[in-house]
Design a protein around this motif. Structure first.
Motif, PDB file in Angstrom:
ATOM      1  N   THR A   1       0.790  -1.305  -0.065  1.00 52.10           N
ATOM      2  CA  THR A   1       0.027   0.043   0.051  1.00 52.10           C
ATOM      3  C   THR A   1       0.782   1.405  -0.096  1.00 52.10           C
ATOM      4  O   THR A   1       0.356   2.429  -0.263  1.00 52.10           O
TER       5      THR A   1
ATOM      6  N   GLU B   1       6.054   0.719  -4.389  1.00 51.43           N
ATOM      7  CA  GLU B   1       6.349  -0.509  -5.201  1.00 51.43           C
ATOM      8  C   GLU B   1       8.087  -0.310  -5.542  1.00 51.43           C
ATOM      9  O   GLU B   1       8.267   0.845  -5.711  1.00 51.43           O
TER      10      GLU B   1
ATOM     11  N   PRO C   1       2.221   3.148  -5.214  1.00 52.75           N
ATOM     12  CA  PRO C   1       1.233   2.452  -6.032  1.00 52.75           C
ATOM     13  C   PRO C   1       0.176   3.564  -6.414  1.00 52.75           C
ATOM     14  O   PRO C   1       0.181   4.673  -5.964  1.00 52.75           O
ATOM     15  N   ALA C   2      -0.367   3.285  -7.549  1.00 54.15           N
ATOM     16  CA  ALA C   2      -1.252   4.160  -8.339  1.00 54.15           C
ATOM     17  C   ALA C   2      -2.460   4.344  -7.482  1.00 54.15           C
ATOM     18  O   ALA C   2      -2.828   5.845  -7.586  1.00 54.15           O
ATOM     19  N   ASN C   3      -2.978   3.531  -6.749  1.00 54.52           N
ATOM     20  CA  ASN C   3      -3.912   4.072  -5.690  1.00 54.52           C
ATOM     21  C   ASN C   3      -3.566   4.768  -4.348  1.00 54.52           C
ATOM     22  O   ASN C   3      -4.477   4.812  -3.548  1.00 54.52           O
ATOM     23  N   ALA C   4      -2.305   5.053  -4.271  1.00 54.47           N
ATOM     24  CA  ALA C   4      -1.951   5.324  -2.931  1.00 54.47           C
ATOM     25  C   ALA C   4      -2.214   6.838  -2.838  1.00 54.47           C
ATOM     26  O   ALA C   4      -2.559   7.644  -4.040  1.00 54.47           O
ATOM     27  N   PRO C   5      -2.586   7.369  -1.645  1.00 51.18           N
ATOM     28  CA  PRO C   5      -2.965   8.791  -1.672  1.00 51.18           C
ATOM     29  C   PRO C   5      -2.106   9.844  -2.180  1.00 51.18           C
ATOM     30  O   PRO C   5      -0.690   9.356  -2.328  1.00 51.18           O
TER      31      PRO C   5
ATOM     32  N   ARG D   1       1.835  10.412  -0.498  1.00 53.07           N
ATOM     33  CA  ARG D   1       2.834   9.540  -0.662  1.00 53.07           C
ATOM     34  C   ARG D   1       3.815   9.991  -1.648  1.00 53.07           C
ATOM     35  O   ARG D   1       5.181   9.678  -1.659  1.00 53.07           O
TER      36      ARG D   1
ATOM     37  N   ASP E   1       3.056   8.393 -13.581  1.00 51.25           N
ATOM     38  CA  ASP E   1       1.482   8.469 -13.026  1.00 51.25           C
ATOM     39  C   ASP E   1       2.100   8.891 -11.586  1.00 51.25           C
ATOM     40  O   ASP E   1       1.053   9.260 -10.964  1.00 51.25           O
ATOM     41  N   ARG E   2       2.996   8.676 -10.984  1.00 56.89           N
ATOM     42  CA  ARG E   2       3.392   8.989  -9.799  1.00 56.89           C
ATOM     43  C   ARG E   2       5.031   9.620  -9.692  1.00 56.89           C
ATOM     44  O   ARG E   2       5.976   9.174 -10.724  1.00 56.89           O
TER      45      ARG E   2
END
Length: 328
Positions: free
Chosen positions: A22, A25, A42-46, A49, A84-85
């Motif tokens: 969570t 990565e 990760p893509a779904n982390a707030p 992060r 993306d991050r």
């Protein structure tokens, strides 16, 4: 990578997933002669992060040229549109992690004398953190060292109350004790925040040599002596018989708790007369952190497994608060 003049321009990138959860990565990346690790949320982390990953980069970059074992800082990307991050590239650590297998790798599994060195090297990492000149290396903006210990009880009690779902026996006793006590002295330094065998790597073969401290996401300018307590908070004083310590590692034949505390005092030049304070704080704080994970566990087996550990840690904190003769 090309804009940073990294090796391998014009060659294909080889990417291998190493681990992820969570928070982050991690991938192994190869391109020509370059071998490194890519670390990103990760893509779904707030969104926070991304700030955390840049903070980690700030730390390992500041550690360059020091004797604190760490992955090399290679490059950072602040632009989330690329992958993306936000992410960074760090040197690939050629070593092994104590929690990567159910037993120590050879020669440490069969050679007890060699195994002892792993524990002393773990403590040596804290010694070096305490010596690191964080001001000279640009980490003056990393935390708020002034009043660090004065804030601990209020901060972590509020953290616990946000997810409070049950009564944890011993928490009131340990909390009252911590509110009334402080260490004998406080020398601010770079604190890892989750220092343990699970967050270090060793070089292959004997003698034991710490090659990198990893996962700096909880680091701050605080009290490195709390890192030592974090690492030793479940360490037995009798290591002549099998008794798992943190991460269920076999500590048979390892130096005792007292041996490691003496090593730290001798090599750091710092007193340990107040170490019961740090042990109580470490056990209490870790119990609160793990309790939050347990409260949101759902059907997650790993988070559900925190339940007995929380109770054991808080009981140990309360028992030591009741029995210690430290009165600082």
């Amino acid at each position: 990578m090309d804009s940073r003049n990294l090796p391998g321009q014009g060659e294909a990138i080889q990417l291998r997933f190493i681990s992820g959860g969570t928070q982050n990565e991690i991938y192994e990346l190869r391109r020509g002669s370059l071998r490194c690790a890519l670390r990103k949320p990760p893509a779904n982390a707030p969104a926070s992060r991304d700030e955390g990953i840049l903070r980690e980069w700030h730390i390992i970059n500041a550690l360059e040229g020091t004797d604190v074992p760490h992955p090399a800082a290679i490059a950072v990307c602040h632009d989330p549109s690329v992958l993306d991050r936000c992410f960074y590239l760090m040197g690939f650590v050629d070593g092994w992690s104590p929690i990567s297998s159910p037993r120590w790798p050879e020669p440490f599994n069969s050679d007890i004398e060699a195994r002892k060195g792993l524990a002393y090297e773990l403590v040596e990492g804290v010694v070096r953190l305490g010596r690191f000149d964080w001001r000279a290396h640009g980490l003056h903006d990393l935390g708020r060292p002034d009043g660090f210990h004065d804030r601990q009880v209020e901060r972590w009690t509020a953290f616990h109350n946000r997810s409070k779902g049950r009564l944890v026996p011993g928490i009131d006793e340990a909390t009252r004790w911590l509110a009334a006590h402080r260490p004998l002295d406080f020398s601010p330094g770079l604190m890892h925040g989750d220092y343990q065998f699970g967050n270090v790597m060793f070089q292959h073969g004997a003698p034991a040599r710490l090659t990198a401290i990893v996962d700096w996401e909880m680091a701050t300018i605080g009290d490195p002596k709390l890192d030592l307590a974090w690492a030793l908070q479940r360490w037995p004083d009798d290591t002549t018989a099998p008794e798992p310590g943190g991460d269920h590692l076999d500590l048979t034949g390892m130096p005792t708790y007292s041996d490691l505390l003496e090593y730290y005092a001798r090599n750091s030049g710092r007193q340990v007369d107040d170490f019961d304070y740090y042990l109580i704080l470490a056990r209490w704080k870790l119990a609160i952190v793990l309790e939050q994970g347990f409260q949101r566990a759902g059907e997650d087996e790993k988070l559900l497994s925190f339940e007995p550990l929380v109770l054991d840690l808080m009981r140990r904190a309360a028992d030591l608060a009741e029995s210690t003769d430290y009165s600082g």
